[in-house]
Motif scaffolding. Sequence first.
Motif, PDB file in Angstrom:
ATOM      1  N   ASP A 453       0.820  -1.209   0.000  1.00 42.41           N
ATOM      2  CA  ASP A 453       0.000   0.000   0.000  1.00 42.41           C
ATOM      3  C   ASP A 453       0.856   1.262   0.000  1.00 42.41           C
ATOM      4  N   ARG A 457       0.781   4.259  -2.760  1.00 42.34           N
ATOM      5  CA  ARG A 457       0.560   5.654  -2.390  1.00 42.34           C
ATOM      6  C   ARG A 457       1.698   6.540  -2.898  1.00 42.34           C
ATOM      7  N   GLY A 475       1.571  14.078  -1.499  1.00 44.50           N
ATOM      8  CA  GLY A 475       1.249  12.707  -1.129  1.00 44.50           C
ATOM      9  C   GLY A 475       2.024  12.290   0.087  1.00 44.50           C
ATOM     10  N   THR A 476       2.042  11.000   0.351  1.00 45.10           N
ATOM     11  CA  THR A 476       2.756  10.480   1.489  1.00 45.10           C
ATOM     12  C   THR A 476       4.142  10.082   1.088  1.00 45.10           C
ATOM     13  N   GLY A 480       5.151   5.900   4.055  1.00 43.81           N
ATOM     14  CA  GLY A 480       3.766   6.080   4.416  1.00 43.81           C
ATOM     15  C   GLY A 480       3.531   7.106   5.485  1.00 43.81           C
TER      16      GLY A 480
END
Length: 644
Positions: A453, A457, A475-476, A480
């Motif tokens: 994930d 991302r 974004g990340t 994350g």
Amino acid sequence: MAAVRVSSRSGLPSLLLYLGIGVAMGQDGIGNVAFDNAELTQVIGYAALVVILAEGGLGTKWKEMRPALPAAAVLSTVGVAVSVGVTAAAAHYLVGLDWRQALIIGAVVSSTDAAAVFSVLRKLPLPSRVTGALEAESGFNDAPVVILVVAFSTVGPVGAWYTLLGTIVLELAIGAVVGLVVGAAGSLGLRRIALPASGLYPIAVMAIAVAAYAVGAMLHGSGFLAVYVASVILGNAKLPHAPATRGFAEGLGWIAQIGMFVLLGLLVTPHELGDDFWPAIMVGLVLTMVARPLSVLLSLAPFRIPWQEQALMSWAGLRGAVPIILATIPMVSGIEGSRNIFNVVFVLVVVYTLVQGPTLPWLARALGLGRPAEAADLGIESAPLERLRGHLLSVAIPDGSRMHGVEVAELRLPPGAAVTLVVRDERSFVPAPSTVLRRGDELLVVATDPVRDAAERRLRAVGQGGKLADWLGTGTGAGGSPSGRAGTGGGVRSATKRTGSARSAGKRSGRGRWSGASDAVGAAGASGAFGAAGASGAAGASGAAGASGAAGGGRSSGAGTELGTGAGAGTAGGARSRAGGGGVADGPVRRVSGGALGRMRRRSGSVRAPEPDPSPDSGPGPEPDSEPEKGEKGEKGTEKGTKG
């Protein structure tokens, strides 16, 4: 095929073309096919509506729908009630229908059609708040409208209003809970269980959506709301082979629309429409110009939405096959005048869809609601590798993506993910870290289960914001963590490339405080870390000259400030000092004595990084690998500074 092409090019909902085909095939048409089975039409229409709602939910983006969810919920409940009341009053007083027939017509035409809304709105560059609210409304309002039409079409007196309201609330609640549970369970199962063939994933997703409808209906809840909620969850769950699943659902949606509209066209008798034409025009005029705008105005009043968006949402309440399907319910129930109700609804839907659909783009431009061009989202398809506990991510870079021009190394994927293959101009090759990605490339990314994930991302963030996505808040980060932060614990903003363990100089810092006397804080350079002793800068009693070299091999350049004192605390200047674990820092250093440190603490209550000293007279520093001297005086000064 020709009807599909004409519909997609003209901006008209496909309803009109397929209804025309059905009318031409039926009575008074060239086919002269006699068909009057309203019950079969209702059953097939319900089945087609389930597929259409599932396709719409799978294609709904949660990030666009989430801000508009409260407004859509009010529109599909309060807005429906207002629209039903105003339209029913017009049908009773202007057309002369009795109250039961008027209420049925008001309820039937108050539902916006999901197929018509999805087919028109997704081609228009409208603000995401408008699109999200209208799509969510069209998915939600079918449920309360079906309950109202069934209640009004029941033979015998209609129950009290509070009983009807309680029934609506209960069925909607049951449908929402069933949709949430079935959608969450289905997405979890598809992500954890690898099916033997990729073609089974689209079938499994559609089966889960249909199961949500079945469970909701069995529990006496709203099956339509259940299937839409479950489909939204499945469509935003990053399932394996998601693009193929959406393509499959879209194909099924087209088949459902075509079959449903043609069947409805067969059910109508054209020569009977003449007597009901003008009543339909009058009711539709009140619905379009009074009932719909009033319902939007009252429903959206608490949300302070601009009047331009409210005006567009008032005009975009498209009707389609759903009202015509619902008009078969009184026919099956044997309500007096049900055939006239069906004819009025049929004419109203055809005429006002023909007026509203093509004029939506013009109205959006006139109101100044065109959405600016955005970076195209990446097409990412995932295939699980169950035995290897990993995933294959197939990434397609579209024309509008900001990943164009980014090097592979600049993607900064998390550890455990790597770009293994690039396909360009029908030629595949293994990329180097310096390989520049281009529009039209297809990437094959291998990721382990824990970082799958995070890798997706990060790829989407770079696709939207380019190589600086992490620092611009697009974004990340690779790990994350939130945008613009290098780690999770400390107050770190780092503009250096983060590799290995040198991701965060102040990862364990907490509040930006120093527990040692000589921790270094990098300022006005590539790293601005606020770390604890041993995490940012040189660990020890006397400190080291330099900026905040990250423990574990991080490197940062720029001015630094050394907090600490003592004769052996090091030499200020343009020094390169190694922090614990091999971190390297370049740049001049300004030193702060123990007394000054104590005064700073007393003034502010906490230690903050002083501004770097721009003056070049700090003198030369020690050699890069030299260790700072330790002495009794320095240690005492350190202790004094700590106590201060």
